[in-house]
Motif scaffolding. Structure first.
Motif, mmCIF file in Angstrom:
data_model
loop_
_atom_site.group_PDB
_atom_site.id
_atom_site.type_symbol
_atom_site.label_atom_id
_atom_site.label_comp_id
_atom_site.label_asym_id
_atom_site.label_seq_id
_atom_site.Cartn_x
_atom_site.Cartn_y
_atom_site.Cartn_z
ATOM 1 N N GLU A 163 0.718 -1.167 0.066
ATOM 2 C CA GLU A 163 0.037 0.037 0.121
ATOM 3 C C GLU A 163 1.037 1.181 -0.008
ATOM 4 O OE1 GLU A 163 -2.565 -0.618 3.532
ATOM 5 O OE2 GLU A 163 -4.000 -1.688 2.065
ATOM 6 N N ARG A 164 2.107 1.222 0.732
ATOM 7 C CA ARG A 164 2.828 2.582 0.811
ATOM 8 C C ARG A 164 4.297 1.910 1.175
ATOM 9 N NH1 ARG A 164 3.168 4.226 6.098
ATOM 10 N NH2 ARG A 164 1.539 3.725 7.447
ATOM 11 N N VAL A 213 3.001 1.160 -7.246
ATOM 12 C CA VAL A 213 2.828 1.638 -6.066
ATOM 13 C C VAL A 213 4.135 2.047 -5.241
ATOM 14 C CG1 VAL A 213 2.017 1.018 -3.683
ATOM 15 C CG2 VAL A 213 0.975 0.075 -5.663
ATOM 16 N N ARG A 242 4.769 5.438 -7.194
ATOM 17 C CA ARG A 242 3.860 6.569 -6.657
ATOM 18 C C ARG A 242 3.948 6.866 -5.287
ATOM 19 N NH1 ARG A 242 -0.352 3.835 -8.309
ATOM 20 N NH2 ARG A 242 -1.128 2.896 -6.285
ATOM 21 N N SER A 243 4.277 6.158 -4.383
ATOM 22 C CA SER A 243 4.352 6.604 -2.846
ATOM 23 C C SER A 243 5.750 7.303 -2.764
ATOM 24 C CB SER A 243 4.505 5.216 -2.256
ATOM 25 O OG SER A 243 4.879 5.289 -0.739
#
Length: 395
Positions: A127-128, A165, A168-169
């Motif tokens: 997720e991050r 991800v 993007r993170s």
């Protein structure tokens, strides 16, 4: 989950290659992927000679075909058709590529990584990133059951593709100006398949790619400007893409008996540049490190090769506790792919000018030296053996 030396996010070609090379050198590697394997994904499903040679190096086979236990087709070159203009080229020195189902080759590569000692957790969605100051120190993920996970590592490698991800993170990727999408399908009953990747170019940047993938099947990928593909909102997808393909005169008869197997997959837009950066504890590989219209079919080679270049740098960084080897990897990777990247952009722009494009095809076709050189460059044909990956010393 315990702490690891390296977390690899994404189990595609770049992720599995890096995990295999590092685990085989004694590194504690955890590879995570949000999907359940084997899984399909949008792809032209052709590997050029450079990619085949890289698979051999990674798997430890001089003749990589000795390791393949799945259906595939030999590819001895490529063919480009634009209107009545055709350019054909064969790979030099007996070099060859292969066409095969993407989920099969990905599963084969995951097996190479796990046999080397990498831990693979599928259906685990990152997720991050976890940050300590300006340094990445791990990831926050979610287990297949939905349980939150905090996993630490000295290095996080983002190998999670076009919509990374990790990138993007880290806030380093963005959308570029090229708005293009593609629809990929598998066909039974496709006529006239040869041992070549075929590209048919049309107006407004339309490109249709065909590749035999073994077992009498073909992969067909239809790439269009995004504004053209918006028409899909009110139509059934498979009928739409077949209509686009049949608009190419040479393909009309060849598609008469063709039937689509399974789902038509979509992908795009085809322009995701990554901002220049260096972040402690993080590295990007494959499509996550930057993505552009893959008309030249070099994506899997670049994924494999970028991980081959990265593995020694990550080993040196882990051994020394210093970040300079990873910084140098970024420089080396950019230099290795610089010419190919420029050629990729040039070909895409040229293809949007039909008269100039066809003139260029005729010129290259009329000069054997140019034709052979282009086949060698686009095929990433190996020039010499790559050096072995150094083994990590025991602490």
């Amino acid at each position: 989950m315990n702490n690891y030396d390296v977390i690899v996010v994404g189990a595609g070609p770049s992720g599995s290659t890096l995990a295999k090379l590092l685990a085989g050198s004694g590194v504690r590697v955890l590879m995570l992927d949000a999907e359940s394997f084997p899984r399909r994904k949008p792809c032209g499903e052709s590997l050029n000679p450079g990619a085949v040679a890289a698979l051999g190096r990674v798997a430890g086979y001089t003749n990589v075909e000795q390791a393949f236990d799945f259906p595939y087709s030999h590819l001895n070159g490529w063919r480009v058709v634009s209107g009545k203009t055709t350019l054909e080229a064969a790979y030099p020195k007996g070099d060859f590529g292969i066409g095969c189902r993407r989920e099969v080759i990905d599963q084969w590569m995951v097996q190479q990584a796990t046999r080397a000692g990498a831990i693979f957790e599928q259906r685990t969605r990152v997720e991050r990133l976890i940050w300590e100051g300006d340094r990445v120190t791990g990831v926050v993920a979610r287990s297949p059951e939905g349980r939150p996970l905090t996993i630490r590592a000295a290095i996080v490698a983002g190998s999670d593709g076009l919509r990374s991800v990790v990138a993007r993170s880290a806030k380093v990727n963005r959308y570029g100006p090229l708005r293009k999408a593609a629809f990929t399908m598998r066909l039974n009953g496709m006529q006239g398949l040869s041992g070549k990747v075929e590209l048919f170019t049309g107006p407004h940047g339309k490109v249709i790619g065909l590749a035999p993938i073994g077992g009498g099947q073909a992969n067909m990928t239809v790439a269009l400007d995004s504004n053209q593909s918006s028409a899909l909102a009110g139509r059934e997808r498979s009928a739409y893409v077949l209509q686009e393909a049949r608009a190419i005169p040479e393909l009309f008869d060849r598609l008469i008996e063709a039937e689509i197997e399974g789902e038509v997959l979509a992908c795009g837009p085809f322009d995701r540049p990554v901002l220049p950066h260096f972040i402690e504890g993080m590295v990007l590989l494959g499509d996550a490190a930057g993505y552009y219209d893959p008309l030249t079919g070099q994506g899997i080679y670049r994924a494999l090769r970028s991980s081959e270049i990265a593995a020694p740098a990550l080993l040196q960084s882990l051994q020394s506790g210093r970040s300079e080897p990873i910084r140098q990897f970024v420089v080396d990777r950019n230099q290795e792919f610089a010419f190919g990247t420029k050629l990729q952009h040039f070909i895409e722009r040229l293809n949007r000018q039909p008269l100039i494009w066809r003139s260029a095809l005729r010129l290259v076709g009329a000069v054997p030296l140019l034709r052979n050189k282009l086949a060698e460059v686009i095929g990433d044909c190996p020039k010499e053996a790559q050096p072995c990956i150094p083994v990590m010393k025991s602490p």
